[in-house]
Design an enzyme around this catalytic site. Structure first.
Site, short mmCIF file in Angstrom:
data_model
loop_
_atom_site.label_atom_id
_atom_site.label_comp_id
_atom_site.label_asym_id
_atom_site.label_seq_id
_atom_site.Cartn_x
_atom_site.Cartn_y
_atom_site.Cartn_z
N LYS A 97 0.80 -1.25 0.00
CA LYS A 97 0.00 0.00 0.00
C LYS A 97 0.83 1.29 0.00
O LYS A 97 0.57 2.18 -0.81
CB LYS A 97 -0.99 -0.02 1.17
CG LYS A 97 -2.11 -1.06 1.00
CD LYS A 97 -2.93 -1.20 2.28
CE LYS A 97 -4.05 -2.22 2.15
NZ LYS A 97 -4.73 -2.45 3.45
N TYR B 172 -5.99 -4.69 -7.60
CA TYR B 172 -5.49 -4.50 -6.23
C TYR B 172 -5.04 -5.84 -5.63
O TYR B 172 -4.01 -5.92 -4.94
CB TYR B 172 -6.61 -3.87 -5.38
CG TYR B 172 -6.40 -4.02 -3.90
CD1 TYR B 172 -5.51 -3.21 -3.21
CD2 TYR B 172 -7.11 -5.00 -3.18
CE1 TYR B 172 -5.31 -3.37 -1.84
CE2 TYR B 172 -6.92 -5.16 -1.82
CZ TYR B 172 -6.01 -4.35 -1.15
OH TYR B 172 -5.81 -4.51 0.19
N TYR C 278 -2.95 0.56 11.35
CA TYR C 278 -4.40 0.51 11.53
C TYR C 278 -4.83 0.96 12.92
O TYR C 278 -4.37 1.98 13.43
CB TYR C 278 -4.93 -0.91 11.25
CG TYR C 278 -4.38 -1.52 10.00
CD1 TYR C 278 -4.61 -0.91 8.77
CD2 TYR C 278 -3.66 -2.69 10.02
CE1 TYR C 278 -4.13 -1.47 7.60
CE2 TYR C 278 -3.18 -3.27 8.87
CZ TYR C 278 -3.40 -2.65 7.66
OH TYR C 278 -2.92 -3.21 6.53
N VAL D 46 -0.84 -9.06 5.82
CA VAL D 46 -1.44 -10.25 6.44
C VAL D 46 -0.70 -11.55 6.15
O VAL D 46 -1.02 -12.58 6.72
CB VAL D 46 -2.94 -10.45 6.09
CG1 VAL D 46 -3.81 -9.49 6.85
CG2 VAL D 46 -3.18 -10.39 4.61
N1 GLN Z 1 -4.94 -8.44 0.32
C1 GLN Z 1 -5.29 -8.20 1.68
C2 GLN Z 1 -6.70 -7.65 1.77
O1 GLN Z 1 -7.07 -6.83 0.99
C3 GLN Z 1 -4.32 -7.25 2.30
C4 GLN Z 1 -4.66 -6.94 3.75
C5 GLN Z 1 -3.47 -6.77 4.64
O2 GLN Z 1 -2.37 -7.21 4.36
N2 GLN Z 1 -3.69 -6.18 5.80
O3 GLN Z 1 -7.47 -8.03 2.63
#
Ligand code: GLN
Length: 427
Positions: A67, A191, A243, A261
């Site tokens: 991101k 995305y 977050y 994640v």
């Molecule tokens: N591809 C994951 C999603 O959109 C990325 C989320 C993350 O890494 N926090 O849920």
């Protein structure tokens, strides 16, 4: 001699290894199947040295760590205003996948939550860019940050798309507010490909180091994005990167950071180093459990909190003394180190507020290794005011720290290579 930094990293990994709390992300089936025992940490310096320990070359998907980098690409491709019009910079204090948009405008709060990141993805490349070209641009851009060609993990991509109900819901909401102007599903596909790019801990450390190095990849030397873009990205990482744990993180760790994640975590110390860790088990915020512990430890062991006060900063005026006597006497302000605004303020004080009575003043830059733009202007203004007060000003500048010094209207400086050139000859 045994390598100090890899040994330190290995010891840190050993300390966090027994912690088996948390769970790998379950909502993406392919990630749930990942080996939860993987563990790695790497540091990359701004001159391209990488230190690592553990599974530093094991690939995993970048996920949300993409991101900040894709935000950088959108800012570089479209400019600040069009991007800010669609995505804010306020921390949301909510989970990464919260279906939340600013009330009224429908604008996502920031580029680090999914709503913002999905919108940012649609802003990469030129306007009306074909979706496939955009994904291509994203992969090329992430590769430039890493300094090597990266690829997409098709299995993770397919697995996430098969269960992407939440991101599709977010995208449809964005579409209904015209924050997305294209087909919602196509943007989520792009995305999700972005999130499925494979990286290693070593790659992530270098990507973080590229941000630390003002947008220049330390290995390839390529300028990936401008300094202004980097500043924007790091600021948003600092306030929103973790977050709903962003406040705890900012106070306890104090390093602009971003988690993913799949278990990756990066941190950037501006001007200093890029850090990356990898461990797939996540806490309730979706941040790697052992990664968070490692960063807490790195920050306190090495004094990496960005709000820590640098110790050497104030000693810019190394000495303030007089050579010779009478009308020939020379006041010498010997400066040292790197000079920024706060350092230059000390120079201003030494030179003007104490109003040296000597008719000749030398500002000695021999021991100065860097001087930023505001400090340069302040030092020249000091020279101008001293001249206006009738003093003769010398700049001792053997390494040309101040090229073509022009103190402006009414000011004059004589550049010399050594203090002796300006000092009175002993009688
Ligand atoms: N591809 C994951 C999603 O959109 C990325 C989320 C993350 O890494 N926090 O849920």
């Amino acid at each position: 001699m045994r390598p100090i930094i890899p040994d330190y990293l290995a010891e840190a990994l050993g300390d966090v290894e027994p912690d088996a709390s948390g769970e790998p992300a379950a909502y993406i089936p392919e990630l749930a199947a990942a080996d939860p025992e993987r563990l790695a940490a790497a540091f990359a310096t701004v001159d391209g040295r990488v230190y690592g320990a553990g599974d530093v070359d094991v690939p995993f998907t970048i996920q949300s760590i993409s991101k900040p980098f894709v935000y950088a690409l959108a800012l570089a491709d479209r400019g600040f205003d069009p991007v800010l019009a669609r995505v804010g910079v306020e921390p949301s204090g909510e989970a990464f996948n919260e279906i939340s948009l600013e009330s009224g405008s429908g604008r996502p709060l920031n580029p680090m939550i999914n709503a913002g990141a999905i919108t940012v993805h649609s802003l990469v490349g030129p306007e009306r860019c074909a979706p496939a070209d955009r994904v291509e641009r994203v992969i090329r851009g992430l590769s430039a940050f890493a300094g090597r060609q990266l690829t997409v993990d098709r299995q993770v991509y397919a697995s996430e798309m098969a269960t992407a109900h939440r991101n599709l819901a977010i995208a449809h909401m964005l579409r209904s507010h015209d924050m997305l102007t294209e087909d919602a599903r196509t943007v989520v596909e792009g995305y999700t490909e972005q999130c499925s790019v494979l990286v290693t801990t070593r790659d992530l450390a270098l990507m973080a180091a590229t941000l630390a190095n003002r947008g220049v990849n330390p290995l390839s030397g390529e300028t990936v994005v401008s300094e202004t873009v980097v500043r924007q990205v790091l600021s948003v990482m600092f306030s929103c990167g973790m977050y709903d744990a962003a406040g705890d993180w900012a106070t306890q760790v104090g390093i602009p950071a971003k988690s993913g994640v799949a278990g990756g975590l990066i941190g950037t110390l501006p001007g200093r180093i890029g850090i990356a860790t990898f461990s797939p088990r996540l806490d309730r915020h979706g941040n790697s459990v052992r990664g968070v512990s490692l960063f807490e430890r790195f920050s306190s062991d090495m004094g990496l909190h960005v709000m820590d006060v640098p110790s050497a900063g104030q000693a810019v005026v190394r000495s303030n003394h007089v050579l010779g006597s009478g009308t020939d006497a020379l006041r010498v302000l010997e400066l040292q180190g790197g000079i920024d605004f706060a350092g230059a303020e000390r120079v201003v004080r030494a030179a003007l507020e104490t109003a040296p009575p000597e008719a000749r003043v030398a500002v000695d830059l021999t021991r100065v290794h860097a001087i930023d733009d505001v400090a340069r202007r302040m030092v020249l203004e000091v020279a101008r005011r001293l001249t206006l007060d009738g003093q003769e000003v010398y700049l001792v500048d053997p390494e040309t720290m101040l090229p073509d010094p022009d103190p402006g209207e009414g000011g004059r400086v004589t550049v010399v290579r050594t203090v002796e050139e300006a000092a009175p000859t002993p009688s």
